[in-house]
Every structure is written in structure tokens, then in C-alpha cells.
Design a protein around this motif. Sequence first.
Motif, PDB file in Angstrom:
ATOM      1  N   PHE A  49      -7.240 -23.082  -7.611  1.00  0.00           N
ATOM      2  CA  PHE A  49      -6.963 -22.585  -8.884  1.00  0.00           C
ATOM      3  C   PHE A  49      -6.543 -21.125  -8.905  1.00  0.00           C
ATOM      4  O   PHE A  49      -6.800 -20.444  -9.908  1.00  0.00           O
ATOM      5  CB  PHE A  49      -7.881 -23.658  -9.116  1.00  0.00           C
ATOM      6  CG  PHE A  49      -7.216 -24.555 -10.445  1.00  0.00           C
ATOM      7  CD1 PHE A  49      -8.104 -25.861 -10.357  1.00  0.00           C
ATOM      8  CD2 PHE A  49      -6.489 -25.286 -10.874  1.00  0.00           C
ATOM      9  CE1 PHE A  49      -7.762 -27.541 -10.715  1.00  0.00           C
ATOM     10  CE2 PHE A  49      -5.501 -26.520 -11.468  1.00  0.00           C
ATOM     11  CZ  PHE A  49      -6.269 -27.219 -11.305  1.00  0.00           C
ATOM     12  N   GLY A  50      -7.333 -20.572  -7.082  1.00  0.00           N
ATOM     13  CA  GLY A  50      -7.582 -19.233  -7.439  1.00  0.00           C
ATOM     14  C   GLY A  50      -8.676 -18.618  -7.798  1.00  0.00           C
ATOM     15  O   GLY A  50      -8.525 -17.385  -7.230  1.00  0.00           O
ATOM     16  N   LEU A  51      -9.651 -19.760  -7.459  1.00  0.00           N
ATOM     17  CA  LEU A  51     -10.992 -18.915  -7.525  1.00  0.00           C
ATOM     18  C   LEU A  51     -11.328 -18.039  -6.544  1.00  0.00           C
ATOM     19  O   LEU A  51     -11.181 -18.898  -5.373  1.00  0.00           O
ATOM     20  CB  LEU A  51     -12.229 -19.827  -7.827  1.00  0.00           C
ATOM     21  CG  LEU A  51     -12.112 -19.665  -9.000  1.00  0.00           C
ATOM     22  CD1 LEU A  51     -10.775 -20.641 -10.110  1.00  0.00           C
ATOM     23  CD2 LEU A  51     -13.847 -20.631  -9.315  1.00  0.00           C
ATOM     24  N   THR A  52     -11.936 -16.668  -6.195  1.00  0.00           N
ATOM     25  CA  THR A  52     -12.538 -16.044  -4.610  1.00  0.00           C
ATOM     26  C   THR A  52     -13.505 -16.496  -4.792  1.00  0.00           C
ATOM     27  O   THR A  52     -14.591 -17.600  -5.771  1.00  0.00           O
ATOM     28  CB  THR A  52     -11.994 -14.758  -5.566  1.00  0.00           C
ATOM     29  OG1 THR A  52     -13.135 -14.536  -6.840  1.00  0.00           O
ATOM     30  CG2 THR A  52     -10.939 -13.742  -6.074  1.00  0.00           C
ATOM     31  N   HIS A 225      -1.711 -18.784  -2.822  1.00  0.00           N
ATOM     32  CA  HIS A 225      -0.424 -18.435  -4.161  1.00  0.00           C
ATOM     33  C   HIS A 225      -1.754 -18.682  -5.134  1.00  0.00           C
ATOM     34  O   HIS A 225      -1.992 -18.273  -6.595  1.00  0.00           O
ATOM     35  CB  HIS A 225       0.346 -19.009  -4.695  1.00  0.00           C
ATOM     36  CG  HIS A 225       1.696 -18.196  -3.731  1.00  0.00           C
ATOM     37  ND1 HIS A 225       2.492 -17.085  -3.803  1.00  0.00           N
ATOM     38  CD2 HIS A 225       2.488 -19.143  -2.750  1.00  0.00           C
ATOM     39  CE1 HIS A 225       3.160 -17.084  -2.548  1.00  0.00           C
ATOM     40  NE2 HIS A 225       3.127 -18.067  -2.280  1.00  0.00           N
ATOM     41  N   GLY A 226      -3.056 -19.711  -5.269  1.00  0.00           N
ATOM     42  CA  GLY A 226      -3.884 -20.197  -5.889  1.00  0.00           C
ATOM     43  C   GLY A 226      -3.492 -20.431  -6.926  1.00  0.00           C
ATOM     44  O   GLY A 226      -3.611 -20.633  -8.197  1.00  0.00           O
ATOM     45  N   LEU A 231       2.505 -24.716 -11.509  1.00  0.00           N
ATOM     46  CA  LEU A 231       2.975 -23.295 -11.878  1.00  0.00           C
ATOM     47  C   LEU A 231       3.681 -22.588 -10.784  1.00  0.00           C
ATOM     48  O   LEU A 231       4.516 -21.498 -11.061  1.00  0.00           O
ATOM     49  CB  LEU A 231       1.661 -22.732 -12.375  1.00  0.00           C
ATOM     50  CG  LEU A 231       0.708 -23.687 -13.010  1.00  0.00           C
ATOM     51  CD1 LEU A 231      -0.505 -22.165 -13.213  1.00  0.00           C
ATOM     52  CD2 LEU A 231       1.589 -23.546 -14.318  1.00  0.00           C
ATOM     53  N   TYR A 232       3.434 -22.757  -9.532  1.00  0.00           N
ATOM     54  CA  TYR A 232       4.468 -21.971  -8.657  1.00  0.00           C
ATOM     55  C   TYR A 232       5.355 -22.505  -8.539  1.00  0.00           C
ATOM     56  O   TYR A 232       6.662 -21.472  -7.855  1.00  0.00           O
ATOM     57  CB  TYR A 232       3.624 -22.569  -6.730  1.00  0.00           C
ATOM     58  CG  TYR A 232       4.254 -21.811  -6.051  1.00  0.00           C
ATOM     59  CD1 TYR A 232       4.909 -22.967  -4.640  1.00  0.00           C
ATOM     60  CD2 TYR A 232       4.394 -20.455  -5.160  1.00  0.00           C
ATOM     61  CE1 TYR A 232       5.220 -22.301  -3.168  1.00  0.00           C
ATOM     62  CE2 TYR A 232       4.676 -20.068  -4.368  1.00  0.00           C
ATOM     63  CZ  TYR A 232       4.768 -20.957  -3.331  1.00  0.00           C
ATOM     64  OH  TYR A 232       5.332 -20.842  -2.514  1.00  0.00           O
ATOM     65  N   ASP A 233       6.167 -23.880  -9.006  1.00  0.00           N
ATOM     66  CA  ASP A 233       7.809 -24.294  -8.407  1.00  0.00           C
ATOM     67  C   ASP A 233       7.469 -25.019  -8.942  1.00  0.00           C
ATOM     68  O   ASP A 233       7.785 -26.437  -8.541  1.00  0.00           O
ATOM     69  CB  ASP A 233       7.601 -24.173  -7.291  1.00  0.00           C
ATOM     70  CG  ASP A 233       9.462 -24.363  -6.640  1.00  0.00           C
ATOM     71  OD1 ASP A 233      10.196 -24.742  -5.320  1.00  0.00           O
ATOM     72  OD2 ASP A 233      10.230 -24.327  -7.568  1.00  0.00           O
ATOM     73  N   MET A 234       7.896 -25.666 -10.483  1.00  0.00           N
ATOM     74  CA  MET A 234       8.168 -26.436 -11.172  1.00  0.00           C
ATOM     75  C   MET A 234       9.447 -26.897 -10.649  1.00  0.00           C
ATOM     76  O   MET A 234       8.789 -28.434 -11.100  1.00  0.00           O
ATOM     77  CB  MET A 234       8.532 -25.875 -12.682  1.00  0.00           C
ATOM     78  CG  MET A 234       8.628 -26.957 -14.223  1.00  0.00           C
ATOM     79  SD  MET A 234       7.247 -27.884 -14.042  1.00  0.00           S
ATOM     80  CE  MET A 234       6.884 -27.415 -15.468  1.00  0.00           C
ATOM     81  N   LYS A 235      10.727 -26.944 -10.465  1.00  0.00           N
ATOM     82  CA  LYS A 235      11.576 -27.649  -9.938  1.00  0.00           C
ATOM     83  C   LYS A 235      11.443 -28.439  -8.705  1.00  0.00           C
ATOM     84  O   LYS A 235      12.324 -29.271  -8.293  1.00  0.00           O
ATOM     85  CB  LYS A 235      12.516 -26.319 -10.068  1.00  0.00           C
ATOM     86  CG  LYS A 235      12.768 -25.735 -11.193  1.00  0.00           C
ATOM     87  CD  LYS A 235      14.875 -25.833 -11.571  1.00  0.00           C
ATOM     88  CE  LYS A 235      14.580 -24.723 -12.838  1.00  0.00           C
ATOM     89  NZ  LYS A 235      14.281 -23.837 -13.117  1.00  0.00           N
ATOM     90  N   SER A 236      10.552 -28.278  -7.793  1.00  0.00           N
ATOM     91  CA  SER A 236      10.344 -28.944  -6.489  1.00  0.00           C
ATOM     92  C   SER A 236      10.142 -30.028  -6.632  1.00  0.00           C
ATOM     93  O   SER A 236       9.542 -30.567  -7.865  1.00  0.00           O
ATOM     94  CB  SER A 236       8.911 -27.978  -5.771  1.00  0.00           C
ATOM     95  OG  SER A 236       7.931 -28.581  -6.773  1.00  0.00           O
ATOM     96  N   THR A 237      10.542 -31.346  -5.808  1.00  0.00           N
ATOM     97  CA  THR A 237       9.747 -32.479  -5.758  1.00  0.00           C
ATOM     98  C   THR A 237       8.252 -32.795  -5.994  1.00  0.00           C
ATOM     99  O   THR A 237       8.595 -33.909  -6.314  1.00  0.00           O
ATOM    100  CB  THR A 237      10.791 -33.543  -4.747  1.00  0.00           C
ATOM    101  OG1 THR A 237      10.153 -32.651  -2.841  1.00  0.00           O
ATOM    102  CG2 THR A 237      12.363 -33.020  -4.452  1.00  0.00           C
TER     103      THR A 237
END
Lengths: 256, 256
Positions: A49-52, A225-226, A231-237
Motif C-alpha cells: 500500500f506504499g507505506l515507508t 510501485h506501492g 490502481l497500477y493497471d486496472m485493465k490487467s487480467t
Amino acid sequence: RARVFAIANQKGGVGKTTTAINLGTALAACDLKVLVVDLDPQGNASTGFGLTRGDRKRNIYKPLIEGGEVTGCVVPTHVPGLSLVPSAVDLSGAEVELAQADERETRLRSALAPLLGDYDYILVDCPPALGFLTLNAFTAADSVLVPLQAEFYALEGLSHLMRTIERVRRAFNPNLEIQGVVLTMYDKRNNLCDMVANDVREYLGDVVYDTVIPRNVRISEAPSHGKPVLLYDMKSTGAQAYIKLAGEMLRRLRGQ
Amino acid sequence: RARVFAIANQKGGVGKTTTAINLGTALAACDLKVLVVDLDPQGNASTGFGLTRGDRKRNIYKPLIEGGEVTGCVVPTHVPGLSLVPSAVDLSGAEVELAQADERETRLRSALAPLLGDYDYILVDCPPALGFLTLNAFTAADSVLVPLQAEFYALEGLSHLMRTIERVRRAFNPNLEIQGVVLTMYDKRNNLCDMVANDVREYLGDVVYDTVIPRNVRISEAPSHGKPVLLYDMKSTGAQAYIKLAGEMLRRLRGQ
Ligand SMILES: Nc1ncnc2c1ncn2[C@@H]1O[C@H](COP(=O)(O)OP(=O)(O)OP(=O)(O)O)[C@@H](O)[C@H]1O
Ligand SMILES: Nc1ncnc2c1ncn2[C@@H]1O[C@H](COP(=O)(O)OP(=O)(O)OP(=O)(O)O)[C@@H](O)[C@H]1O
Ligand SMILES: [Mg+2]
Ligand SMILES: [Mg+2]
């Protein structure tokens, strides 16, 4: 009142964290309020989720081990409607620290109690073991969702996992159900996957979800990409499969 | 005197068991006497060598927990020159059972001591955690071999693993070294693998083995036949990669 899911399988690397993050995101996309609890000392769900490392000062450790206030440990994520309780590296020492303590198994249930009114779903990401942390998740949960890689070793551990769930149901949590088994990293070209899938459906029937998560490189790229793959690639399988999984889960819950 | 390797990584599903079984078999094929110790309660290494549940009556549990005689717990496998100490499901309770005991961390080292004269190499397959079982393996070992899947989450856990090895070196085992990091399930067509490989080689230099284990379906099929991939399909890219890995390891050990 929130429904609590433990996302568990003692076999390592079968897609527990990936399922917690992306199923959680797909449920939030349906306008539901979702909380993910990262109970794995590795902290992969927090990273996904992108937390450091710095964002994890407040985490699940104190509420779990010292009975501290959990509401202050909830952090927002980039996903609208989805919050997170981060993990802590110190969790790996929890089992020994609490070896002699009272009510070892009900600590997470007590910690989450004040949050049940604020969410529709709470997903607990478990470490790859059936020790203290996962047993706490089983005691706090309404049901267990089991990600299962369609491989031989993963199949082998299933009966031990089911026996452990039964033991927790008898000793600590009579309402604990099996929400379902979800096949992950499925490669249609690989006969082994079909073989394992047939075995599991024969053994467990319609406990196994119809939705299968395919092996999809976009899923394994998203954590760097956190972001969840939705969110990164909604259209991906991969993203589409998790959206379908959320839909099937909601149908099953309504059908119940 | 045998050299003892701990095959460890707290990240799940990165190829620890697959490496213990197949590197062990490749070393035995070089006419070396090899012992594999299955320290994971899941018992996947025992399964990968074709042992049924019934074959595991004598296992590592008693020698580890009660200080029993280990020599009687060694069983032969189909691989000439390779023996195994099977795992036990009860191992998952070991951490709590020994929480208050003395010399918790040195139990495996004492248990293996009588066997050191009988083998050239002893490979200990570890569970996906940095708890009591893996710490015992680090204390008993001369060096740690780290299988690493070329994925983002696996990279994340590396620094925590290295810190833990350093802690054990200071507290229990001053001779403990890092034998090396082996990239596993490597898919040349996937940019993420190259990215992670570059990162790891930059961070660790030539600690990272040149030999890379490719993703190869024959490797994941072999366990369902109860055989190492070297016996299941010697010509496969997976089997050939483990043979190359054994060669590189022996060269590195001679070079030292
Ligand atoms: N459907 C998929 N397609 C491709 N890669 C995947 C898929 N699901 C998960 N992965 C990748 O496989 C690896 C293992 O997945 P993940 O970390 O979610 O499993 P886990 O069960 O949580 O592991 P652990 O047992 O260590 O907690 C990760 O690197 C992840 O990015
Ligand atoms: N190079 C490879 N190519 C294809 N499949 C592989 C490869 N290496 C391992 N596998 C498969 O991937 C899965 C994970 O590997 P393995 O069980 O050896 O990992 P592990 O680190 O021992 O897991 P755990 O953390 O649960 O102990 C297994 O189903 C195995 O058969
Ligand atoms: Mg995980
Ligand atoms: Mg293993």
C-alpha cells in the motif's frame, strides 16, 4: 458490524498478501468501508500500500501485545475507503513474549472490537505459519479465506490447515467458518494446475471459488510501485480477476 | 567433518525446499555423502523425497526438543548417497514449548554433533520465519544459503535476514558466514526479474551466485512424483541449473 476475514495459509508464497491487498481494494471500489490488518512481521501488505518504514510507527504490535488503543493505529491508504493497520518487525518475537500470558489467543479479537462498527469488511493478512499470530486471526475472524497456489506442496498442507481451523472453532471461536478457497497464480497452459484444481474441487466441493486468479506479471510489478494492481493497471487480467472475486464473494455472502 | 548449511529465507515460497532437495541431490551425484534435515513443520522436503506420513515416525522432533538420539532418525532416500531426517507436524509447537527452556538456540547444534563425521554436507531446510527453528539452524550451521525469488517482496526481507544472521553470529555462532544468495524461479522474459537481480548484485556483490535457477515446470511437477527433479527429468533446464549450482558451490568452497 464488520465481517472479519483471516487470509491464511501456512504454505509460503501462495498469494495471501496479494489477495488481502487486491480483494480489499476491489471491495472498497464497491463503496464498502474496508480495513486491512497486516499481521505478518514481514510487513508486505504495508509495503504493497506504499507505506515507508517511517509510516509504521503506529502499528498492530501495542494493541496486540500490550492491549493498547487500536483506533490511533489505523492509517489511510491511496485507496479511497480503505484503511490499514500496519505491521511491525517486532511481531516476530510475539509468540515467545506471550508464551506464558493469559488469553494469548484472544488478543487480536479484543484489539479489533472497538473498530467493528466503523467498517463493512476487515481483512487480516497472516504470516506463513499456524502459530500465535495466525491463531489470533482465526479467533478474531468470522471466516477464513484460503489462497491456494495450484501446486503440489500447497495441496499437501490443506488438511493440516483445515484441522487447525476446526481446533480453533472448538476451543475459541464457535462461529468460525471457511469462507472459501481461492486458486492463485493459475497458469492454464500447465497441466499441474488443472490436476491440483480438480483434486481440490473433489476434496472441498463448492467451498472452492469459481473465480481463479491467473498468474499475471502486472500483479507482481504493482508492489514495487506501492499500489494495488487495481490502481497500477486496472485493465490487467490480474486486476479484473480480483474484481470478479470480490463480486463472487459478495454474492456468496448475500446468498448465505 | 561435514559442512552444515542452513537454507533459509523468511519470505515464503521462494524455493528453500526445492533448493535443499535438488542441490542436495546434485551434490550426492558428485559422490559426496549428503544429509538433508527437514526442519519445517510443513514437511515438504520429506514429501519431495517420496516419504509417506507413515515413514516419518522417527524424525527431528525428539532430538531437537528432548535431546534424544538423532542417528536412529536418519532414513535413506531413493537418491544414492543422500539421507534424510524427516520433519514432524509437532515442530510447529516447539517455539512455545521451549520458550522458557535453557539453551533454546543450541538444540539443533547438539543434536547434529554426532553426525558430523558421517557426511560431507548437511543441508537444513528452514520454515518461512526467523523464529526458534530457523535460529537453531543458524546456530548449528557453518553458513547460510539464501534462495531468493526475483520479486519485489522477496527483496524487501533481505536486510532483515542479514541483520538476523549478524545477531546470531555475535550471540551464538561466531563462525557463521553467508554462503551465498541464489536467484530462483527466474523468468528471463520478465523485466522485474532483471531489475531485482541488478539490485541484489549491487547490494551484495559476488555473494550472489552466478548460477540462476530458471522457472521450470518440471521442477514443480517433480514433488508429486516424490522425486528430486534430477531423478524426475535430468535433461530439464531446472535439473541442469541445480547441477551447475552444485558445481559453482564446490568451486567457491575450494576457492575459500
Ligand atoms: N497472480 C499472481 N501472478 C503473478 N505473481 C503473483 C500473483 N500473486 C502473487 N504474486 C507474486 O508472488 C509472490 C508471492 O505472493 P505473496 O507475497 O502475496 O504470497 P504470500 O502468501 O503472502 O507470501 P508469504 O507466505 O511470504 O506471506 C509475490 O512476489 C507476489 O507479487
Ligand atoms: N525454479 C522453479 N520453477 C518452477 N517452480 C518452482 C521452482 N522452484 C520452486 N518451484 C515451486 O514453487 C513452489 C515454492 O517452492 P518451495 O516450496 O520450494 O519454496 P519454499 O521457500 O520452500 O516455500 P515455504 O516458504 O513454504 O517453505 C513449489 O510449489 C515449488 O514446486
Ligand atoms: Mg504475505
Ligand atoms: Mg519450504
